[in-house]
Design a protein around this motif. Structure first.
Motif, PDB file in Angstrom:
ATOM      1  N   LYS A   1       0.859  -1.188   0.000  1.00 40.34           N
ATOM      2  CA  LYS A   1       0.000   0.000   0.000  1.00 40.34           C
ATOM      3  C   LYS A   1       0.894   1.236   0.000  1.00 40.34           C
TER       4      LYS A   1
ATOM      5  N   CYS B   1      -2.297   7.232   0.486  1.00 38.91           N
ATOM      6  CA  CYS B   1      -3.307   6.426  -0.223  1.00 38.91           C
ATOM      7  C   CYS B   1      -4.658   7.033   0.112  1.00 38.91           C
TER       8      CYS B   1
ATOM      9  N   GLU C   1      -1.301   0.380  -5.352  1.00 35.19           N
ATOM     10  CA  GLU C   1      -1.579  -0.668  -4.357  1.00 35.19           C
ATOM     11  C   GLU C   1      -1.550  -2.051  -5.024  1.00 35.19           C
TER      12      GLU C   1
END
Length: 568
Positions: free
Chosen positions: A375, A379, A437
């Motif tokens: 990740k 984000c 991701e």
């Protein structure tokens, strides 16, 4: 006559040995004279005093005249040796003989019938010549004898009392005469051991055998068919020899046996009742005889477990397994195909051995499993329904078999989320992702390609594994919209579209206007779709009476609609 009694037996080739007759009187004998005319290569046992023997003979005088023959009566002569049931010379002559040995015996009168002779058959002071063939020897003290001549490398279990066995055999008399064979009937002999279903000698002789073992079982008549034989092929008082190979063994109390387990690590989940399992197998009998294989059909066997869709032993043997696990499941017949078998490849009362490899399993209630493997930071912008996303993927089955990969084509896979362009499990797996991701998805078949799969690509009912990476994302439009304005909507929208001022908007006018707004950044079409198809759809929605043009009365904005549907 003391020596000759009619007893039923097997008829051997009668050879009458003629002795030279001449006018001179025979030379007196002090003792018996023995000439061994045939000696077998092997002599496991020689006659001793007290043994019981079965033999054939021809009796002649020195001049060749026959006075008696067991062959003529069609039965052997059966008697104890050394117990004065024979003339003294024959009692001596039989000692030391081997089965199938042949002797010419000359017996002087004093060891035969002496000066009295025997009625009108044998004159006084007669020398007697006997051509003797020994066929059988045993002693009342004899027990069953076993001789194993082949032992399998692995023997996990031996025959015990009350076990049920399947075996082949050749049955002979002690002289090698065949009286029966399971091989000629092309089927095994199947029975319980040690509970009186067999002759006593076989009941004992089979104990302790391993599957695949070969042994010779020799038994005296008291443990075979006794004084009377079987009435046809086995004479009375006959020793029996069985050459046996054990093919199968189980006990009615047996459950399944699981062996040779290879459990992968990690094993996050094991099968439970109600799961749907895909597995490969090789099926064989306990002696190694092959009967079936999923590999030969190039497809897994797919079934629910614990629900009676497969034989009871396999239903049980497939519970508690991990994906990728290999195991051997040994199933007794009462949990397999029972006493009847399948009628072709699996005989009745057969133990079954399945070497199983679990490819995958799932439960109809399973959802897709999503694990984020990377990740990026930050984000913040997450995917949602309507977004146009571009992603890479590697797709495999649960056993690692490759299905497809975007990397093979050098380009991303592009879809609109929520537009049913991918399987439901992938729709779920792509939600709430940010660009960069990476995720690992496990998708059960009801959220993948279902029971049918994809021909030549994805097997039916297969669990799918995707490793995905979101590369690019374009934000979609609100639900129900095909086009939205980036700026305030012009109050003269209809007039601006109606270029020729004829109070109606033609399809070309409508298309040119919408594309111009998009190109100038004033509006935006739903991403991921053909813009012309979207505009055609928008025009059709505005053309209420479907006459191919839009009037000012027909023209409405989305906010003016009483019913929600795709509009301007």
């Amino acid at each position: 006559m003391k020596m000759f009694t009619c007893v039923h037996g097997m008829l051997y080739l009668s050879v009458l040995v003629a002795f030279c007759a001449c006018d001179a009187p025979p030379v007196p004998l002090d003792d018996i004279v023995i000439e061994k005319t045939f000696v077998p290569e092997q002599c496991v046992r020689a006659v001793q005093v007290g043994d019981f023997v079965r033999y054939h003979y021809n009796g002649v005088f020195p001049d060749g005249k026959k006075f008696d023959s067991s062959y003529d009566r069609g039965s052997t002569y059966n008697v104890y040796v050394g117990k004065k049931q024979l003339i003294e010379g024959m009692d001596k002559a039989l000692v030391g003989m081997c089965v199938n040995e042949r002797r010419l015996v000359k017996i002087p009168p004093q060891l035969a019938y002496g000066k009295e002779g025997y009625g009108d058959v044998i004159p006084a002071d007669s020398i007697l010549h006997f051509d003797v063939l020994l066929l059988d020897v045993w002693n009342p003290e004899d027990a069953v004898q076993t001789n194993t001549y082949h032992t399998p490398e692995v023997c996990v279990r031996k025959v015990e009392v009350s076990d049920y066995v399947r075996y082949h055999y050749n049955g002979t008399l002690l002289d090698g005469t065949l009286f029966d064979s399971s091989h000629t009937r092309l089927r095994t002999y199947d029975t319980y051991v040690g509970i009186g279903w067999l002759i006593a000698g076989m009941d004992k002789g089979l104990l302790g055998m391993c599957v695949g073992e070969r042994r010779i079982i020799t038994m005296p008549p008291s443990m075979g068919y006794g004084e009377n034989g079987d009435g046809s092929d086995i004479p009375g008082q006959a020793s029996l020899v069985f050459d046996v190979v054990l093919l199968d063994l189980h006990n009615p109390r047996d459950g399944i046996t699981v062996a040779n387990q290879e459990v992968p690590e990690p094993c996050t989940r094991k099968t439970v009742e109600g799961d749907f399992v895909r597995y490969h197998y090789n099926g064989s009998l306990l002696d190694g005889t092959f009967f079936d294989s999923s590999y030969s059909r190039n497809r897994t066997y797919d079934t629910y477990v614990g629900r009676g869709y497969v034989i009871a032993g396999m239903d049980e043997g497939l519970i508690g397994v991990c994906m990728g696990e290999r195991r051997t499941v040994i199933i007794p017949p009462h949990l397999g195909y029972g006493e009847e078998g399948t009628g072709t490849k699996i005989p009745g009362s057969a133990v079954l051995v399945f070497d199983v490899h679990i490819i995958d399993f799932h439960n109809p209630n399973d959802s897709a499993v999503t694990v984020t493997t990377h990740k990026p930071e930050p984000c913040d912008k997450l995917t949602k329904k309507g977004d146009f996303v571009k992603y890479h993927y590697n797709a495999t089955l649960m056993d690692g078999s490759a299905i497809d990969s975007t990397h093979n084509y050098g380009k991303t896979y592009n879809i609109v989320l929520g537009a049913n362009q991918v399987v439901p499990g992938m729709e779920e797996g792509l939600k709430d992702m940010c660009v960069g991701e990476k995720r690992h998805l496990v998708i059960p078949p009801h959220l993948g390609y279902g029971e049918r799969g994809v021909t030549d690509e994805v097997p039916g009912s297969a669990v799918l594994v995707f490793d995905i990476e979101l590369v690019e994302m374009e934000e979609g439009l609100p639900d129900g919209y095909m086009f939205i304005w980036n700026d305030d909507v012009s109050p003269d929208l209809f007039t601006e579209m109606d270029k020729d001022a004829n109070l109606q908007v033609e399809p070309s006018e409508f298309t040119d206007y919408i594309l111009r707004q998009v190109n100038e950044g004033k509006g935006r079409l739903a991403p991921g779709f053909d813009p012309y198809r979207i505009i055609d759809n928008m025009f059709s929605n505005q053309d209420r009476n479907q006459d191919g043009k839009i009037t000012e009365d027909e023209f409405k904005l989305k906010a003016d609609e009483a019913v929600d549907h795709d509009e301007l």
